[in-house]
Design an enzyme around this catalytic site. Structure first.
Site, PDB file in Angstrom:
ATOM      1  N   CYS A 145      -1.657   9.586   1.884  1.00 55.02           N
ATOM      2  CA  CYS A 145      -1.621   8.902   0.716  1.00 55.02           C
ATOM      3  C   CYS A 145      -2.712   9.145  -0.406  1.00 55.02           C
ATOM      4  O   CYS A 145      -2.561   8.942  -1.504  1.00 55.02           O
ATOM      5  CB  CYS A 145      -1.135   7.563   0.601  1.00 55.02           C
ATOM      6  SG  CYS A 145      -2.246   6.475   1.311  1.00 55.02           S
ATOM      7  N   GLU A 193       1.074  -1.364   0.062  1.00 55.01           N
ATOM      8  CA  GLU A 193       0.099  -0.109  -0.135  1.00 55.01           C
ATOM      9  C   GLU A 193       0.966   1.172  -0.101  1.00 55.01           C
ATOM     10  O   GLU A 193       1.410   1.669   0.983  1.00 55.01           O
ATOM     11  CB  GLU A 193      -0.838   0.009   1.205  1.00 55.01           C
ATOM     12  CG  GLU A 193      -1.926  -1.372   1.414  1.00 55.01           C
ATOM     13  CD  GLU A 193      -2.866  -1.100   0.040  1.00 55.01           C
ATOM     14  OE1 GLU A 193      -2.901  -0.189  -0.469  1.00 55.01           O
ATOM     15  OE2 GLU A 193      -3.316  -2.330  -0.154  1.00 55.01           O
TER      16      GLU A 193
END
Length: 502
Positions: free
Chosen positions: A299, A265
């Site tokens: 993010c 991720e």
């Protein structure tokens, strides 16, 4: 050592211990962490704390007798896994305030956002508790084909084994929960390598896990240096590596262990498409929140806004006005104060990197719509226009309080610009026409696309994962459980074949 002891204990000149197979262990090497800007009193009244660092012998011990540890977790009944996870959720709720304040201290997250993170972590564990009860079992009759008459199959998803969770600083509790909770629900033992900033939060979660009833042998939380971390990644007893962090580090880890399950991720430069018929009421405020909350250290923070030219002036005026309001009302600055949206970046080196990218963009023709102000690690919100796709503020993950706003004339050119990114994680579309929005969503090359919502939105039970430089594999509790397990078929005959009955 219980959770209350960890919260109230005074470190003094001693370091906090780490967890090795459920036991608190002190080491000789210590790494010191400074509370963010000294905003809140540190336990014991000191202005620094330290956490013991696991040495190579500790890392090896964590995986000694691995077969027995795997067996302990594999044989743990589903109702026990579910009960442990439910207990963790309850304990997180009980310790919400001290955990939130610790997150503020360690990583500078605004207090309201830190409280929300604890709430989300409690939800993540509760979701895993429900999933643990009936995950991954299916009945497959054989007689869907002639040669299968009389045969039946039971398919179970069984744990792959040890999960190594490597976590970042920006969500030190909930991103760890997204690795720990599915592993427990799936029956996998755990090794956790937390980020340096955030190690104490991880250790607090470790104390909660033990108090909740997790078998001690199944849990090690090991602050380690880079060589130590790589030794864990490459260790033959580690079957799954779940990493959240930078794309450069993540892909290098997968290259080291191509035969293992590696869930990555990674980063993104999330884009938003604002069509010519978008509802403007409240939109500038929503975009500002998505771009600047926690100083953009998310993010899926809003980094690129592409807006139809007819709405450009109105949108940027609203966004600049919202930033001015936040500055005037004191919602930018001290993250320890209620209501603050953003504070400083995590450390000086990161602030320098973000500031350098902004300066280069301006030098190459970008226009700053907000005053460019930096006070050490605090970079005030930056809204840029006239940027180029090649500018780092567009092409790279900025991970700071910077957003670009670019007008477009044709929707296709805007979608093409969004899709040319090397990243692919989440995106947003704003339009009054839901049917049009759903159609446009199908043309945006991201695993997660939201219509009339910013890409920063996330629900912890929904699938979450990136493509291209943004990652590989999928999180979200049940989806992570699938990554950590493999199907096993047990076939058996229940009656004689039809040919034998003639």
């Amino acid at each position: 050592m219980d959770i209350n002891g960890l919260f109230s204990g005074s470190p003094g000149n001693s370091a906090f211990p780490f967890l090795l197979k459920g036991k608190w262990r002190s080491g000789e090497n210590r790494r010191t962490y400074f509370p963010f800007s000294g905003l809140l009193p540190v336990p014991g009244g000191k202005d620094v704390w330290s956490v013991d660092q696991a040495e190579r012998t500790d890392l090896e011990e964590a995986l000694r007798d691995a077969g027995n540890t795997r067996r302990i977790m594999r044989d743990l009944p589903r109702f026990r896994r579910s009960r442990i996870l439910e207990n963790v959720s309850r304990l997180l709720e009980e310790h919400r305030e001290p955990l939130a304040k610790l997150i503020v201290q360690e990583v500078g997250k605004p207090l309201s956002a830190a409280r929300f993170e604890v709430d989300r972590a409690a939800t993540t564990f509760r979701t895993a508790a429900h999933a643990a009860a009936d995950f991954g079992t299916s009945w497959m009759p054989g007689d869907s084909v002639p040669q299968g008459i009389g045969m039946n199959g039971l398919v179970e998803r069984i744990p792959k084994g040890f999960v190594l969770a490597v976590t970042p600083y920006n969500f030190p509790l909930n991103l760890l929960a997204h690795k720990v909770a599915p592993a427990i629900a799936a029956g996998c033992p755990l090794l956790v390598k937390p980020a340096p900033f955030g190690s104490l939060t991880a250790l607090m979660l470790g104390a909660l896990l033990l108090e909740a009833g997790l078998p001690p042998d199944a849990l090690s939380i090991l602050p380690a240096d880079i060589p130590g971390t790589l030794s864990l990644v490459e260790h033959p007893e580690v079957e799954v590596v779940s990493f959240t962090g930078s794309d450069v580090v993540g892909w290098s880890l997968r290259d080291r262990v191509p035969r293992k399950t590696v869930v990555l991720e990674l980063g993104g430069n999330a884009g938003v498409l604002v069509t010519k018929d978008a509802e403007m009421d409240g939109l500038p405020e929503k975009l500002v929140s998505g771009a600047f909350a926690y100083a953009g250290q998310v993010c899926i923070s809003v980094q690129r806004v592409l807006v139809h030219r007819s709405l450009f002036d109105r949108l940027v005026s609203g966004m600049v006005g919202r930033v001015e309001h936040l500055e005037k009302e004191g919602f930018i600055g001290d993250p320890g104060r209620d209501g603050v949206l953003m504070g400083p970046l995590i450390q000086e080196s990161h602030a320098e990197k973000v500031w350098g990218r902004v300066q280069r963009a301006v030098q190459e023709g970008a226009t700053a719509l907000t005053p460019l102000r930096r006070e050490g690690t605090l970079i005030h919100p930056v809204i840029l226009t006239n940027t180029k796709e090649s500018d780092e503020v567009e092409s790279e993950e900025i991970f700071g309080p910077v957003v670009t706003v670019i007008p477009f004339d044709r929707t296709k050119e805007a979608i093409d610009r969004l899709n040319r990114s090397k990243y692919g994680l989440q995106a947003g579309i704003f339009t009054k026409n839901l049917e049009e929005g759903l159609g446009l969503a199908g043309n945006i090359d991201c695993p997660g696309v939201f219509v009339n919502e910013i890409p920063t939105f996330r629900l912890d039970h929904w699938p979450y994962g990136g493509i291209r430089h943004s990652g590989s594999g999928t999180e979200g509790v049940v989806y992570a459980m699938e990554e950590m397990t493999r199907p096993r078929l047990t076939g058996f005959r229940t009656r004689r074949q039809e040919s034998e009955l003639r």
